[in-house]
Design a protein around this motif. Structure first.
Motif, PDB file in Angstrom:
ATOM      1  N   LEU A   3       0.939  -1.206   0.049  1.00 48.08           N
ATOM      2  CA  LEU A   3       0.091   0.200   0.056  1.00 48.08           C
ATOM      3  C   LEU A   3       0.636   1.496  -0.060  1.00 48.08           C
ATOM      4  N   VAL A   4       1.831   0.955   0.800  1.00 51.87           N
ATOM      5  CA  VAL A   4       2.629   2.347   0.867  1.00 51.87           C
ATOM      6  C   VAL A   4       3.344   2.743  -0.636  1.00 51.87           C
ATOM      7  N   SER A   5       3.983   1.602  -1.211  1.00 51.44           N
ATOM      8  CA  SER A   5       4.583   1.812  -2.518  1.00 51.44           C
ATOM      9  C   SER A   5       3.419   2.435  -3.485  1.00 51.44           C
ATOM     10  N   ASP A   6       2.258   1.664  -3.263  1.00 53.19           N
ATOM     11  CA  ASP A   6       1.161   2.171  -4.309  1.00 53.19           C
ATOM     12  C   ASP A   6       0.892   3.637  -4.291  1.00 53.19           C
ATOM     13  N   VAL A   7       0.795   3.879  -3.078  1.00 58.28           N
ATOM     14  CA  VAL A   7       0.655   5.377  -2.615  1.00 58.28           C
ATOM     15  C   VAL A   7       1.751   6.196  -3.482  1.00 58.28           C
ATOM     16  N   ILE A   8       2.813   6.215  -3.089  1.00 51.75           N
ATOM     17  CA  ILE A   8       4.324   6.761  -3.381  1.00 51.75           C
ATOM     18  C   ILE A   8       4.245   7.054  -4.923  1.00 51.75           C
ATOM     19  N   ALA A   9       3.871   5.613  -5.576  1.00 49.88           N
ATOM     20  CA  ALA A   9       3.973   5.641  -7.007  1.00 49.88           C
ATOM     21  C   ALA A   9       2.829   6.514  -7.581  1.00 49.88           C
ATOM     22  N   VAL A  10       1.887   6.812  -7.300  1.00 48.05           N
ATOM     23  CA  VAL A  10       0.770   7.796  -7.695  1.00 48.05           C
ATOM     24  C   VAL A  10       1.022   9.069  -7.425  1.00 48.05           C
ATOM     25  N   LEU A  11       1.301   9.545  -6.391  1.00 47.85           N
ATOM     26  CA  LEU A  11       1.768  10.936  -5.981  1.00 47.85           C
ATOM     27  C   LEU A  11       2.996  11.414  -6.595  1.00 47.85           C
ATOM     28  N   ARG A  12       3.896  10.901  -6.765  1.00 46.67           N
ATOM     29  CA  ARG A  12       5.328  11.273  -7.237  1.00 46.67           C
ATOM     30  C   ARG A  12       5.403  11.524  -8.600  1.00 46.67           C
ATOM     31  N   THR A  13       6.007  12.743  -9.032  1.00 49.43           N
ATOM     32  CA  THR A  13       6.073  12.947 -10.344  1.00 49.43           C
ATOM     33  C   THR A  13       7.591  13.583 -10.609  1.00 49.43           C
ATOM     34  N   GLY A  14       8.078  13.785 -11.771  1.00 49.08           N
ATOM     35  CA  GLY A  14       9.448  14.195 -11.848  1.00 49.08           C
ATOM     36  C   GLY A  14      10.511  13.184 -11.342  1.00 49.08           C
ATOM     37  N   VAL A 166      11.035   6.117   1.110  1.00 46.71           N
ATOM     38  CA  VAL A 166      10.172   5.020   1.499  1.00 46.71           C
ATOM     39  C   VAL A 166      10.771   4.712   3.059  1.00 46.71           C
ATOM     40  N   TYR A 167      12.041   4.846   3.476  1.00 41.05           N
ATOM     41  CA  TYR A 167      12.514   4.836   4.793  1.00 41.05           C
ATOM     42  C   TYR A 167      12.117   5.955   5.635  1.00 41.05           C
ATOM     43  N   LEU A 168      11.863   7.217   4.831  1.00 41.26           N
ATOM     44  CA  LEU A 168      11.590   8.578   5.644  1.00 41.26           C
ATOM     45  C   LEU A 168      10.071   8.356   6.169  1.00 41.26           C
ATOM     46  N   LEU A 169       9.289   7.794   4.900  1.00 39.65           N
ATOM     47  CA  LEU A 169       7.690   7.654   5.212  1.00 39.65           C
ATOM     48  C   LEU A 169       7.500   6.871   6.347  1.00 39.65           C
ATOM     49  N   ARG A 170       8.590   5.558   6.457  1.00 37.81           N
ATOM     50  CA  ARG A 170       8.243   4.612   7.619  1.00 37.81           C
ATOM     51  C   ARG A 170       8.448   5.287   8.782  1.00 37.81           C
ATOM     52  N   ALA A 171       9.752   6.131   8.931  1.00 36.98           N
ATOM     53  CA  ALA A 171       9.958   6.821  10.058  1.00 36.98           C
ATOM     54  C   ALA A 171       8.990   7.806  10.650  1.00 36.98           C
ATOM     55  N   GLY A 172       8.288   8.471   9.705  1.00 37.80           N
ATOM     56  CA  GLY A 172       7.568   9.366   9.998  1.00 37.80           C
ATOM     57  C   GLY A 172       6.128   8.759  10.544  1.00 37.80           C
ATOM     58  N   VAL A 188      -8.836  -4.172   8.491  1.00 39.53           N
ATOM     59  CA  VAL A 188      -8.699  -2.821   7.590  1.00 39.53           C
ATOM     60  C   VAL A 188      -7.664  -2.858   6.449  1.00 39.53           C
ATOM     61  N   ALA A 189      -6.573  -3.532   6.956  1.00 34.34           N
ATOM     62  CA  ALA A 189      -5.422  -3.716   5.751  1.00 34.34           C
ATOM     63  C   ALA A 189      -5.943  -4.627   4.460  1.00 34.34           C
ATOM     64  N   ALA A 190      -6.713  -5.555   5.054  1.00 31.26           N
ATOM     65  CA  ALA A 190      -7.434  -6.610   3.883  1.00 31.26           C
ATOM     66  C   ALA A 190      -8.277  -5.545   3.011  1.00 31.26           C
ATOM     67  N   VAL A 191      -9.030  -4.828   3.526  1.00 32.24           N
ATOM     68  CA  VAL A 191     -10.213  -4.024   2.690  1.00 32.24           C
ATOM     69  C   VAL A 191      -9.096  -2.907   1.779  1.00 32.24           C
ATOM     70  N   LEU A 192      -8.349  -2.285   2.476  1.00 29.14           N
ATOM     71  CA  LEU A 192      -7.492  -1.241   1.752  1.00 29.14           C
ATOM     72  C   LEU A 192      -6.715  -1.807   0.582  1.00 29.14           C
ATOM     73  N   GLU A 193      -6.257  -3.363   0.961  1.00 23.10           N
ATOM     74  CA  GLU A 193      -5.517  -3.766  -0.250  1.00 23.10           C
ATOM     75  C   GLU A 193      -6.561  -4.261  -1.530  1.00 23.10           C
ATOM     76  N   ALA A 194      -7.676  -4.825  -0.964  1.00 24.24           N
ATOM     77  CA  ALA A 194      -8.783  -5.140  -2.106  1.00 24.24           C
ATOM     78  C   ALA A 194      -9.133  -3.990  -2.739  1.00 24.24           C
ATOM     79  N   MET A 195      -9.437  -2.744  -2.390  1.00 28.77           N
ATOM     80  CA  MET A 195      -9.418  -1.483  -3.068  1.00 28.77           C
ATOM     81  C   MET A 195      -8.398  -1.020  -3.999  1.00 28.77           C
ATOM     82  N   HIS A 196      -7.054  -1.091  -3.300  1.00 28.24           N
ATOM     83  CA  HIS A 196      -6.011  -0.876  -4.523  1.00 28.24           C
ATOM     84  C   HIS A 196      -5.783  -1.690  -5.208  1.00 28.24           C
ATOM     85  N   THR A 197      -5.935  -3.084  -5.100  1.00 28.22           N
ATOM     86  CA  THR A 197      -5.826  -4.122  -6.182  1.00 28.22           C
ATOM     87  C   THR A 197      -6.599  -4.100  -7.226  1.00 28.22           C
ATOM     88  N   ASP A 198      -7.938  -3.711  -7.041  1.00 24.46           N
ATOM     89  CA  ASP A 198      -9.174  -3.778  -7.844  1.00 24.46           C
ATOM     90  C   ASP A 198     -10.128  -2.509  -7.659  1.00 24.46           C
TER      91      ASP A 198
END
Length: 305
Positions: A3-14, A166-172, A188-198
């Protein structure tokens, strides 16, 4: 699904960028608001991180500060910002008594996510045994790579900066309650994963509750406590976040974008998108996509060492 990698991939630009620079012991550099996130690590010497209306943060050798919201600030030799000049006017001093490692990441601020929204303006990670060994190793590798002039340096630096984010976000997240709690709450994590997967699947609250093994009321309560909003509201928000990335980074027709985020009708999708982001999809695409002819907003790596 990470989930964390998924969010980073969507928000990052450049591309991310970094600098390693030595300055004189007397220094005051200003960093304006930035559409992204950044960090500073004090490699040598001492100083302060200053923000308007906030207590000064004393920095010693090895201290690292992460600014997930790109908040304006000053790096100074004293707890005063008077006379600070923009950092891009800094003149490296090979004999300087202070050395910084700085990096930044461009994020799409037109869209938000609870993972970043709940982090404080500054995450201070003092040097010492309590710091993550992975984070410490990544910083050391980045600093060494910036100091050298070897083939492939830019590719290595970019990869290390991505890893460091990623390490900085984990620390935060260690100091943030909601999203960290959501990742460790199995239902809750299972529901989040389902939403992100499909995300395009026509999810109903009954389906999500069954997947979590909870009643609808219990799921809604636990999900909202951790994530900050009910499951179906989060799903809509995540769909619009994905849609924003597709509009920004691809030439896909509106009908295809709508279908990929769960809307059979481009009209219905456009209505929700405009309500959430304040712009029609076409307006967002024209305003938010990077201009191929514009200068790269992330400057090349530079080092005074």
């Amino acid at each position: 699904m990470d989930l964390v990698s998924d969010v980073i991939a969507v928000l990052r630009t450049g591309r991310p960028s970094a600098s390693r620079v030595r300055v004189s012991a007397a220094h005051r550099y200003r960093f304006d608001d930035y559409r992204g996130a950044g960090f500073h690590m004090l490699l040598r010497g001492g100083g302060w991180l200053l923000r308007d209306g906030a207590e000064p943060v004393a920095l010693g050798p090895g201290d690292l500060v992460f600014l997930p919201h790109g908040t304006a600030h000053v790096l100074s030799d004293a707890p005063s910002a008077a006379g600070a000049v923009p950092f891009d006017q800094a003149r490296p001093d090979s004999g300087g008594g202070v050395e910084f490692l700085c990096g930044k990441y461009r994020l799409d601020r037109a869209i938000t996510h609870p993972l970043l929204a709940e982090l404080p303006d500054v995450v201070h990670l003092p040097a010492g045994p309590g710091r993550s060994a992975d984070l410490r190793a990544a910083v050391e590798l980045l600093g060494a790579e910036l100091h050298a002039d070897r083939p492939g340096r830019q590719a290595v630096v970019t990869g290390l900066l991505d890893l460091l984010l990623v390490y900085l976000l984990r620390a935060g997240l260690d100091g943030a309650g909601g999203w960290r709690r959501a990742l460790w709450d199995a239902p809750v994590a299972a529901v989040l994963e389902a939403m992100h997967t499909d995300p395009a699947r026509p999810w109903r609250i009954e389906q999500l509750a069954a997947l979590a093994g909870l009643s609808r009321a219990t799921l809604v309560r636990r999900f909202a406590r951790s994530v900050g909003q009910p499951p179906m509201s989060y799903l809509t928000r995540w769909r619009m976040t994905l849609a924003a990335r597709l509009l920004r980074d691809t030439e896909l027709p509106l009908s295809v974008v709508a279908a990929r985020v769960g809307y059979a009708s481009p009209f219905a999708f456009s209505h929700v998108f405009k309500r959430r982001l304040g712009l029609a999809p076409g307006q967002y695409r024209s305003r938010q996509r990077p201009d191929p002819g514009a200068a790269d907003p992330t400057p090349p790596v530079r080092s005074s060492g």
